[in-house]
Design an enzyme around this catalytic site. Structure first.
Site, PDB file in Angstrom:
ATOM      1  N   ASN A  61     -10.366  -0.374   0.559  1.00 22.74           N
ATOM      2  CA  ASN A  61      -8.911  -0.297   0.522  1.00 22.74           C
ATOM      3  C   ASN A  61      -8.429  -0.768  -0.840  1.00 22.74           C
ATOM      4  OD1 ASN A  61      -6.144  -0.691   0.778  1.00 22.74           O
ATOM      5  ND2 ASN A  61      -6.260  -1.648   2.796  1.00 22.74           N
TER       6      ASN A  61
ATOM      7  N   CYS B 227       0.809  -1.220   0.000  1.00 21.41           N
ATOM      8  CA  CYS B 227       0.000   0.000   0.000  1.00 21.41           C
ATOM      9  C   CYS B 227       0.837   1.263   0.000  1.00 21.41           C
ATOM     10  CB  CYS B 227      -0.945  -0.012   1.203  1.00 21.41           C
ATOM     11  SG  CYS B 227      -2.039  -1.454   1.258  1.00 21.41           S
TER      12      CYS B 227
ATOM     13  N   HIS C   3      -3.498   6.871   3.515  1.00 19.63           N
ATOM     14  CA  HIS C   3      -3.910   5.627   2.859  1.00 19.63           C
ATOM     15  C   HIS C   3      -5.291   5.218   3.336  1.00 19.63           C
ATOM     16  CE1 HIS C   3      -4.143   1.593   1.436  1.00 19.63           C
ATOM     17  NE2 HIS C   3      -3.864   1.030   2.607  1.00 19.63           N
TER      18      HIS C   3
END
Length: 320
Positions: free
Chosen positions: A275, A111, A245
């Site tokens: 996500n 990520c 994030h």
């Protein structure tokens, strides 16, 4: 630092999967998911390929920057896994877009991949080995998710986000950190075909210890941000927006509260996309940019965490 962002783009699949859709095959509910994550729905690839999403995001970024394929002389793609193990996504995308350059590669930094890619673009632009770098974060999380595991499959979605970087003074500072570890977050590999291998096999799905990652994420975000601000004689009040994030709304809120900042400085879209791994920050950045909420010379801070375990942060002076 030797780069600035001059264009943004993004793309998501057409298929929307709501929390209620998941209740058809999972013991869960819309309220349970929203309360624990903030996620209401996510986009999942059905007829699209990851290359399709990457191509569309790239074209939008080039239009935003006022550049053509012939102007791009470097491609960096961040992805946990492309459409193929080989050839790489950058090779496939370059052919799709008609980009003829020799500097291109894929990276897999989980990520945190977008900010790691920004650091690589900075190096090439500073060394004058490139003049216009296309960064694309393209993630097909639905392919790696165990759809029988309600603790993880509710979290993820598919997307692509892209930016164009050119020489400039848009980056104030950037920080990367790696703590080599896999026990709390990993994606296993497909079963091997070798009659000789005797190593342990891991299921070819995403595995995550949510509690451990939550603790790691909150601490990593606040520590990375504060260190970077202190290093540059800034406070959180000097930042116009924090692009965190998009993993879990609780994580974002915890970081915001520790930094003592108002909600409107922490934009979010995870309620619609879940996500999307390394695509989450460029996807959100493109949405906020196209909504006209960013002004020239706004200072923005990007912060990500993910498998590796990796963390990254970057302070940018918005350039257009």
């Amino acid at each position: 630092m030797g780069f600035k962002i001059c264009g943004t783009g993004s793309s998501v699949p057409e298929t929307v999967v709501t929390n209620n859709d998941l209740t058809a095959f999972l013991d869960t509910s819309d309220e349970w998911i929203k309360t624990r994550t903030g996620i209401c729905e996510r986009r999942v690839m059905k007829s699209e390929t990851l290359l399709d999403l990457a191509e569309k995001a790239s074209l939008e970024a080039m239009r935003s920057a006022g550049l053509m394929s012939s102007d791009i002389d470097m491609i960096i793609i961040s992805s946990l896994q492309g459409d193929f193990i080989s050839p790489s996504m950058c090779c496939l995308l370059s052919a799709k877009l008609g980009i003829n350059c020799t500097h291109m590669f894929d990276i897999n930094m989980g990520c945190s991949g977008f900010i790691f890619a920004l650091d690589m673009a900075d190096s090439y632009l500073t060394a004058k080995k490139a003049t216009a770098v296309l960064i694309v974060c393209a993630e097909g999380m639905s392919r790696m998710t165990d759809w029988t595991d309600r603790k993880t499959c509710i979290l993820f979605g598919d997307a692509a986000g892209a930016v164009i970087c050119v020489p400039g003074d848009g980056c104030i500072d950037l920080s990367l950190n790696i703590k080599g570890s896999y026990e709390h977050l990993y994606v296993g590999r497909s079963p091997n075909n070798s009659p000789f291998e005797q190593t342990e096999e891991y299921p070819p799905f995403l595995h995550m210890n949510g509690q451990e990652i939550y603790k790691f994420a909150v601490e990593a975000i606040t520590n990375d941000i504060q260190r970077l601000l202190d290093k540059n004689a800034m406070t959180p009040n000097d930042i116009a927006y924090f692009f965190i994030h998009q993993a879990n709304m609780r994580i974002i809120d915890s970081a915001r509260q520790k930094l003592g900042q108002p909600e409107d400085k922490f934009p979010h879209n995870l309620e619609f996309y879940g996500n999307t791994s390394s695509a989450s920050i460029p996807l959100l950045l493109d949405e906020i940019n196209r909504a006209g909420l960013l002004e020239k010379d706004d200072r923005i801070l990007l912060s990500a965490f993910g498998s590796g375990l990796t963390t990254s942060a970057c302070i940018l002076n918005w350039s257009f």
